[in-house]
Design an enzyme around this catalytic site. Structure first.
Site, PDB file in Angstrom:
ATOM      1  N   ARG A   1      -2.629 -14.547   3.246  1.00 42.45           N
ATOM      2  CA  ARG A   1      -1.728 -14.644   4.399  1.00 42.45           C
ATOM      3  C   ARG A   1      -2.293 -15.565   5.484  1.00 42.45           C
ATOM      4  NH1 ARG A   1       0.704  -8.498   5.126  1.00 42.45           N
ATOM      5  NH2 ARG A   1       2.437  -8.758   3.672  1.00 42.45           N
TER       6      ARG A   1
ATOM      7  N   LYS B   1       8.949   4.910  -9.129  1.00 40.59           N
ATOM      8  CA  LYS B   1      10.084   5.787  -8.848  1.00 40.59           C
ATOM      9  C   LYS B   1      11.407   5.067  -8.630  1.00 40.59           C
ATOM     10  CE  LYS B   1       7.499   9.588  -6.880  1.00 40.59           C
ATOM     11  NZ  LYS B   1       7.197  10.316  -5.648  1.00 40.59           N
TER      12      LYS B   1
ATOM     13  N   GLY C   1       7.073  -5.052   2.065  1.00 42.63           N
ATOM     14  CA  GLY C   1       8.278  -4.335   2.498  1.00 42.63           C
ATOM     15  C   GLY C   1       9.455  -5.257   2.774  1.00 42.63           C
TER      16      GLY C   1
END
Ligand code: 3PG
Length: 394
Positions: free
Chosen positions: A34, A195, A375
């Site tokens: 980054r 999940k 995210g």
């Protein structure tokens, strides 16, 4: 949205929101990606005569001054990457920041302290945004990976100064647009991970947009259960079976083919090198768990990749962190890399685990684009509008 090319920066202080929220272990940066990725933007601003002042968050200090979450230790890292002096100010607004900005000379960069030391950052407090805006004349957002946050430095500030996207933000938006916005078809998405429940919106959005959806990891088990297949002691969300069926229905109606594993690698223990066997997906022994997709599944995935023009990837296909259950992820990643090198596939990937898995497979470098976002990449794949991006368009 505007880019650096649209801004007259000569002699101006340019507030640049960057994401240098890098992983640090025992005081050492373990992955400087980054930091390296913001170099073109900062250099461009300097090349245009602007004075870059960097705004960034680090960790989640929740509005408190947490010394371990100071950005000060990253100034030397930035100096190394940028090849110029990087000064540091102990606050991102007020006296210390103003003094440091005034003292900034051409050829230097200023890094301001963690924006999240102020409670107003996450609340998108107009007062904090005004305090930041008072420091400069232009705002550049180069933090795509923090653009899902409507914070003072990512959203509020964009409305207070002439605003533009930095080079990294531009690259991210272009790559993602090419993958899902207006892609060359057929498009295949690979979605893995533990999940279904954490990726419901993502799956729901994708089935309406892509031609093929390859599901892997623990969430594939939930889809197998939904198809009436027993998965032994595998990780599976049985209460999500109905939801999985609805996603299958939606996919069918939208003309999207869902690909589940046809064969699976099963073991009795979750550990590296556990004794394992490969069985047809519908033959998982009652006392075993599925830890990876098998070779037939990989061959089927390779065929789908070969028939596709665009690939978007999020999440590993198996328990990639423990060998040999990384085999399917590695093989599929290498296939994608090979097709990308050959020029027949545009491949885009993002999300923390995904990038780690593609790196481990030695495939990341060949991908057309690897997002720096975790995210934010997921929210974008969910079809959500990212506040930091929207603010640049307003
Ligand atoms: C990230 O690491 O994904 C970004 O820097 C955002 O961090 P956050 O999840 O703490 O907002």
């Amino acid at each position: 949205w505007k880019t650096l090319d649209d801004m007259d920066m000569a002699g101006k202080v340019v507030l640049v929101r960057v994401d240098i929220n890098v992983p640090v272990e025992n005081g050492r940066v373990t992955d400087a990606t980054r930091i390296e990725k913001i170099v073109p933007t900062v250099r461009d601003i300097m090349g245009k005569g602007g004075k870059p002042v960097l705004l960034a968050h680090f960790g989640r200090p929740k509005g408190q001054v947490v010394p371990e979450m100071s950005l000060a230790p990253l100034a030397p890292e930035l100096e190394k990457a940028l090849g110029c002096p990087v000064k540091f100010a102990e606050d991102c607004i007020g006296g210390p920041a103003k003094k440091a900005v005034a003292a900034l000379t051409a050829g230097e960069v200023l890094l301001l302290e963690n924006t999240r030391f102020h409670a107003g950052e996450e609340k998108n407090d107009p007062e904090l945004a005004a305090g930041m805006a008072a420091l400069g004349q232009i705002y550049v957002n180069d933090a795509f990976s923090a653009a899902h946050r409507a914070h003072a430095s990512t959203e509020g500030l964009a409305h207070r100064l002439p605003a533009a996207a930095g080079r990294l933000m531009e690259a991210e938006l272009k790559a993602l647009e090419a993958a899902l916005g207006d892609p060359v078809r057929p498009v295949v998405a690979v979605v893995g991970g533990a999940k279904v429940s954490t990726k419901l919106d993502l799956l729901g959005n994708l089935v309406g947009k892509v031609d093929h959806l390859v599901i892997g990891g623990g969430m594939a088990n939930t889809f197998l259960v939904a198809r009436g297949i027993e998965v032994g002691t595998s990780l599976a969300e049985r209460d999500m079976a109905e939801t999985a069926r609805e996603i299958e229905e939606k996919a069918k109606a939208a003309g999207c083919t869902i690909h589940l594993p046809v064969d699976v690698v099963v073991a009795r223990e979750f550990r590296a090198n556990a004794a394992n066997e490969t069985v047809p997906a519908e033959k998982c022994p009652a006392d075993a768990m599925i830890l990876d997709a098998g070779p037939e599944s990989v061959a089927a995935i390779a065929q789908v990749f070969e028939a596709s023009k665009t690939l978007i990837w999020n999440g590993p296909l198996g328990a990639f962190e423990i060998a040999p259950f990384d085999a399917a992820t590695n093989a599929a990643a290498q296939k994608a890399a090979e097709l990308t090198r050959a020029g027949t596939l545009t491949s885009v990937a993002g999300g923390g685990d995904t990038v780690a898995a593609l790196n481990k497979a030695g495939a990341a470098e060949a991908f057309s684009y690897i997002s720096t976002a975790g995210g934010a990449f997921l929210e974008w794949m969910e079809g959500k509008e990212l506040p930091g991006v929207k603010a640049l368009m307003d």
